[in-house]
Write a protein that holds these residues in place. Structure first.
Motif, short mmCIF file in Angstrom:
data_model
loop_
_atom_site.label_atom_id
_atom_site.label_comp_id
_atom_site.label_asym_id
_atom_site.label_seq_id
_atom_site.Cartn_x
_atom_site.Cartn_y
_atom_site.Cartn_z
N ARG A 241 0.86 -1.19 0.00
CA ARG A 241 0.00 0.00 0.00
C ARG A 241 0.89 1.24 0.00
O ARG A 241 1.81 1.35 0.82
N CYS B 197 0.61 9.27 3.01
CA CYS B 197 -0.67 8.66 3.37
C CYS B 197 -1.30 9.45 4.51
O CYS B 197 -0.72 9.56 5.59
N SER B 198 -2.46 10.01 4.29
CA SER B 198 -3.08 10.89 5.28
C SER B 198 -3.54 10.14 6.52
O SER B 198 -3.69 10.75 7.59
N GLN B 199 -3.76 8.82 6.40
CA GLN B 199 -4.21 8.05 7.56
C GLN B 199 -3.08 7.72 8.53
O GLN B 199 -3.34 7.41 9.68
N ARG B 200 -1.85 7.76 8.07
CA ARG B 200 -0.73 7.39 8.95
C ARG B 200 0.52 8.19 8.60
O ARG B 200 1.55 7.62 8.22
N GLN C 160 3.71 7.22 10.79
CA GLN C 160 4.30 5.95 10.37
C GLN C 160 5.06 6.12 9.06
O GLN C 160 6.12 5.52 8.87
#
Length: 337
Positions: A34, A55-58, A61
């Motif tokens: 991903r 990645c806006s969700q993480r 990380q």
């Protein structure tokens, strides 16, 4: 490297695949296939990192993975310079990044990165145990945290292409292995702990009940190869021979499997063991050891990993070399990748 050439696939430290591809001057990282982050990296002098996509969700990380990848690929690089439009709040709070001198500039320092306890410690206890002093057998020392159980450390060693991990010793599971290792003539010559299964069960049970000593099994790719004892120096027999601090840790080391001997393997597991002890409690400022003074090979291996020999001294049972490695020296000269 051609612009569309795929880079290697490696592992983040706990069971996930991190892959990278370079195309059109961009470095694209994916975690478990991903898309995670896309960077433009300028490597004139100190690498400068510009983010094209994250990645806006993480986002944290993603930043961590990019730092891990770049520091692993550039073993001598001490600092990564990030140029960001938004303040990386979580990265600043954790120490992954620190503010630079210019607006929008943030730095990842190798010496700080490797002091982050996660993900190296996994589910092991990472909170700092509160301090309260105790007196045991006439020695004043902090109350020690309960001992962990199971795996306490895991890291992918990019040089070996192998996982190096540490888990606590389980007497029922590890007794026969421990007995075999201790009765190897090479090991017995230095440890002088050869004996029967019953004797070794008693030996390990005594250490299990001792709050100042933690017994560990070292593994490469989950295959046991070594036994380690990590002890709090303040309560140990070594304390009278140097000015032990409250959180100094000491180590005893035994490599039991012949195929895992040699300087390249020592460089991996010794770094991992010391790394774990410094992460286990950030108040630990020194790791010490007291190999036999005539064990020139082990002393040389330790010096290769930045330990220095402070002095020689006499235990009742041996002439020992006091080997010391300070926290600042370890992380400033950190060879982990």
């Amino acid at each position: 490297m051609p612009s569309d050439a795929a880079l290697q696939t490696t592992h983040t430290p706990r069971w996930r695949s991190l892959s990278a591809e370079q195309r059109d001057g961009l470095l694209c990282l994916s975690l478990e296939a991903r898309p995670l982050i896309t960077l433009r990296v300028h490597t004139y002098g100190t690498p400068v990192v510009q983010v094209e996509y994250v990645c806006s969700q993480r986002p944290y990380q993603a930043q961590w993975a990019a730092c891990y990848w770049l520091l692993s690929q550039h073993a001598t690089c001490q600092t990564l310079t990030w140029q960001l439009h938004e303040v990386p709040t979580q990265a600043l709070a954790s120490g992954l990044l620190v503010s630079g001198e210019q607006s929008g500039q943030y730095l990842c320092e190798r010496a700080l990165f490797w002091q982050l306890p996660q993900p190296w410690l996994g589910d092991a206890q990472t909170a700092v145990y509160p301090q309260q002093m105790r007196i045991t057998a006439g020695k004043r020392h902090p109350l020690r945290a309960p001992k962990p159980r199971g795996e306490v450390y895991r890291r992918f060693d990019a040089r070996l292409g192998s996982w190096v991990s540490l888990r606590t010793l389980d007497i029922e599971h590890d007794l026969e292995r421990f007995n075999r290792w201790q009765n190897e003539p090479r090991v017995e010559a230095f440890w002088q702990e050869g004996g029967s299964l019953a004797q070794h069960r008693e030996y390990l049970a005594k250490l299990e009940a001792d709050p100042h000593t933690l017994t560990l099994i070292g593994c490469f790719d989950d295959q046991p190869f070594a036994y380690f004892e990590a002890y709090w120096a303040k309560e140990d027999r070594i304390a009278p021979f140097y000015q032990a601090d409250d959180y100094d840790r000491g180590i005893h080391m035994l490599v039991g499997e012949q195929q895992h001997r040699g300087p390249h393997k020592v460089a991996s597991w010794l770094c991992a063991l010391v790394h774990y002890l410094f992460l286990d409690d950030p108040r630990t400022q020194r790791v010490v050891a007291e190999p036999r003074a005539d064990n020139a090979r082990m002393i040389g291996y330790m010096q290769d990993q930045c330990f220095h020999c402070d002095k020689e001294f006499d235990f009742p049972h041996k002439r020992a070399a006091l080997m010391i490695l300070g926290r600042e020296r370890f992380f400033d000269r950190c060879a982990l990748i």
